[in-house]
Enzyme design. Structure first.
Site, mmCIF file in Angstrom:
data_model
loop_
_atom_site.group_PDB
_atom_site.id
_atom_site.type_symbol
_atom_site.label_atom_id
_atom_site.label_comp_id
_atom_site.label_asym_id
_atom_site.label_seq_id
_atom_site.Cartn_x
_atom_site.Cartn_y
_atom_site.Cartn_z
ATOM 1 N N SER A 155 -1.627 -0.866 0.620
ATOM 2 C CA SER A 155 -1.811 -0.956 2.200
ATOM 3 C C SER A 155 -3.029 -0.331 2.398
ATOM 4 O O SER A 155 -3.646 0.592 1.522
ATOM 5 C CB SER A 155 -0.583 -0.243 2.775
ATOM 6 O OG SER A 155 -0.860 0.034 4.015
ATOM 7 N N TYR A 168 5.717 6.104 3.201
ATOM 8 C CA TYR A 168 5.096 4.976 3.000
ATOM 9 C C TYR A 168 3.691 5.191 2.293
ATOM 10 O O TYR A 168 3.391 4.536 1.486
ATOM 11 C CB TYR A 168 5.098 4.302 4.234
ATOM 12 C CG TYR A 168 4.436 2.688 4.171
ATOM 13 C CD1 TYR A 168 5.230 1.659 3.955
ATOM 14 C CD2 TYR A 168 3.117 2.553 4.712
ATOM 15 C CE1 TYR A 168 4.579 0.362 3.765
ATOM 16 C CE2 TYR A 168 2.450 1.445 4.590
ATOM 17 C CZ TYR A 168 3.388 0.258 4.065
ATOM 18 O OH TYR A 168 2.910 -1.093 4.068
#
Lengths: 277, 267
Positions: A155, A168
């Site tokens: 990501s 995350y």
């Protein structure tokens, strides 16, 4: 014209929808057969909508329509034994594994100090250990070929910090470290390992009230898709709010194909310039 | 491979080496080519053009000293006139550095590297960008693994290859609103005469008096994660074609490494 993945077999986790489904369909269009893996159900502490068996069946049908053979497996990537068994069954049925896409992942929100231990732990279990489980379950098949390519879906949060998603961000950075080490471990076996780093992708994982609200803390209600789009566009250099799953799939396809035969241990952002803004 | 049918690509340093292969691969993908190189390389440039024509695509050739903005602009304008449009810019022209420590490089050598490898890229972009159409386009700048890390005996080369990353990142900010994407490609050693020559072999094997190519291959292979001594020009070109294509429509401001794992090898 021959496909870019003719006669290849790809194992893809998170294949029921979103980026995983796009990879499955795109790879099949280029000649690959697919082992499509997904949990197809809810995960504790994760409040975004969960995937379903119907979603995975739809992916399978799209792969077949694109001309690919497909094996589906409902497995939680946190369960390494089940995952290994699924990889072995898929390889036995389709004739091996050449490509691995570790795509399964979840989101939840909370600032670093407010996160519950359970939310933190689940995030690491799915988004980091789940990737490791996927790679280790498939690696023997690639090693036995003496060739192959792994694409780990990180990501932009694997390259920079973002507000309200410390767990995350930690997991997605961890995937980069895992990728770099795996590239070392597997290079002698002719296996390449790389990461793709999407910005917001137009999938159920971000198109939900929980994630949208994080982008518009000024509103006392969940923002609409358009209100979210306006805020999300400001993250990127290109004038788009998000990328489509097929864009991440196209980058994965390039890295999985022989066009990238000497590309290993790299991080490829698909981020509309977000990390450079 | 990705589809660039009927697009026009500008390639600098197109007469030989990786530049020629860029032209061939973009032609394979369906693009017409504006091929630029130094006036001294005009014969080789003709061979590059033949390769494009054999693939059924058009090729406009031009010569310019890349360190002269006027010459580059004139050659680019003339190429765009001939082929009618411009969609992709591949800034590939570059020179290598004499193998000497930073403090032993002469001011002239230093400046020559900057003029070609850095200012030449800026000239290419400055001349090309105004021709990109309303639908946007793509700029691919060929940097190097030396754009990400230093190595001994390469100070001006390494400085310029880092500098083009800064240029690309700025351009990505400036051109994003126009849907022009800007990225750099970072090859490790590429199998061209730039690498395959006695001087480079000597740099790679300072322990030997007269190292052969086999001696150099041994040293080069040991540097990489993937057991190959170098990447081929086509591998760099494949990365450029991908970045230039619609398949990378949301990739901008990034560095794509094509190095067989060189920059990640730790032992």
């Amino acid at each position: 014209m021959t496909g870019r993945l003719t006669n290849k077999i790809a194992l893809i986790t998170g294949a029921a929808r979103g980026i995983g489904r796009a990879q499955a369909v795109r790879f099949a269009e280029e000649g690959a057969d697919i082992v499509a893996v997904d949990v197809c159900g809810p995960i504790d502490t994760v409040h975004v909508p969960s995937s379903t068996p119907d979603d995975l069946a739809e992916t399978a049908s799209l792969v077949e329509r694109a001309g690919g053979r497909v094996v589906t497996e409902i497995v939680d990537v946190r369960d390494s034994e089940e995952l290994r068994a699924a990889a072995d069954r898929g390889a036995a049925e389709l004739g091996g594994i050449d490509i691995v896409c570790a795509t399964a992942g979840v989101t939840s929100r909370g600032t670093a100090v407010e996160l519950s231990e359970a939310a933190w732990r689940t995030m690491l279990d799915v988004n980091l250990t789940g990737v490791w489980n996927t790679c280790t379950a498939s690696a023997p098949h690639l090693i036995s070929r003496g060739a192959g390519s792994m694409v780990l879906v990180s990501s932009i949060a694997g390259l920079r910090g973002l507000i309200g998603v410390a767990h995350y961000t930690a997991a997605k950075h961890g995937v980069v470290g895992l990728m770099r080490s795996l590239a070392h471990d597997l290079a002698p076996h002719g296996v390449r390992v790389n990461c793709v780093h999407p910005t917001n992708a137009d999938t159920p994982l971000i198109q939900n009230d929980l994630v949208r609200s994080g982008f518009r803390p000024d509103l006392d209600r969940p923002p609409t898709r358009d209100e979210f789009a306006a805020a999300a566009t400001r993250m990127n250099l290109l004038a788009v709010p998000w990328v489509q799953p097929v864009d991440v799939a196209n980058a994965s396809l390039f890295l999985a194909s022989d066009e990238a035969r000497y590309i290993t241990a790299v991080s490829l952002p698909v981020d509309a310039g977000s990390t450079q803004r | 491979m990705p589809d660039l049918t009927d697009q026009v690509v500008l390639v600098t340093g197109a007469a030989s080496g990786t530049g020629r292969v860029h032209c061939q691969r973009f032609a394979d993908a369906g693009a017409d080519v504006i091929a630029l190189d130094r006036p001294e390389a005009v014969d080789d440039l003709g061979e590059t053009a033949d390769g494009v024509l054999r693939r059924g695509r058009r090729c406009a050739t031009g010569t310019a000293d890349i360190s002269s903005l006027a010459e580059v602009a004139s050659a680019v304008d003339s190429g765009v006139n001939e082929l009618g449009r411009l969609d992709v810019i591949v800034a590939n022209a570059g020179i290598h550095t004499p193998n000497r420590s930073a403090w032993e490089i002469s001011p002239e050598e230093w400046q020559r590297n900057l003029d070609v490898n850095l200012t030449g890229v800026w000239h290419t972009v400055k001349a090309g960008v105004p021709h990109l159409g309303p639908d946007g386009g793509a700029v691919v700048i060929i940097s190097s693994t030396n754009g990400l890390r230093g190595t001994s005996g390469t100070a001006p080369y390494t400085a310029t290859k880092h500098a083009v990353v800064g240029l690309a990142r700025t351009l990505a900010n400036e051109l994003g609103p126009r849907r022009v994407r800007v990225n750099t490609v970072h090859p490790g050693a590429v199998a061209t005469p730039v690498v395959r020559n006695p001087a480079t072999y000597k740099r790679l094997r300072p322990d030997l008096d007269n190292p052969t190519e086999a001696d150099a291959i041994e040293a080069l292979t040991a540097r990489n994660l993937i057991p190959v001594p170098w990447v081929e020009p086509v591998d760099v070109a494949n990365a450029a074609v991908f970045l230039a294509s619609d398949q990378a429509r949301y990739i901008t401001g990034t560095q794509l490494v094509v190095d067989a794992g060189l920059t990640q090898k730790t032992t």
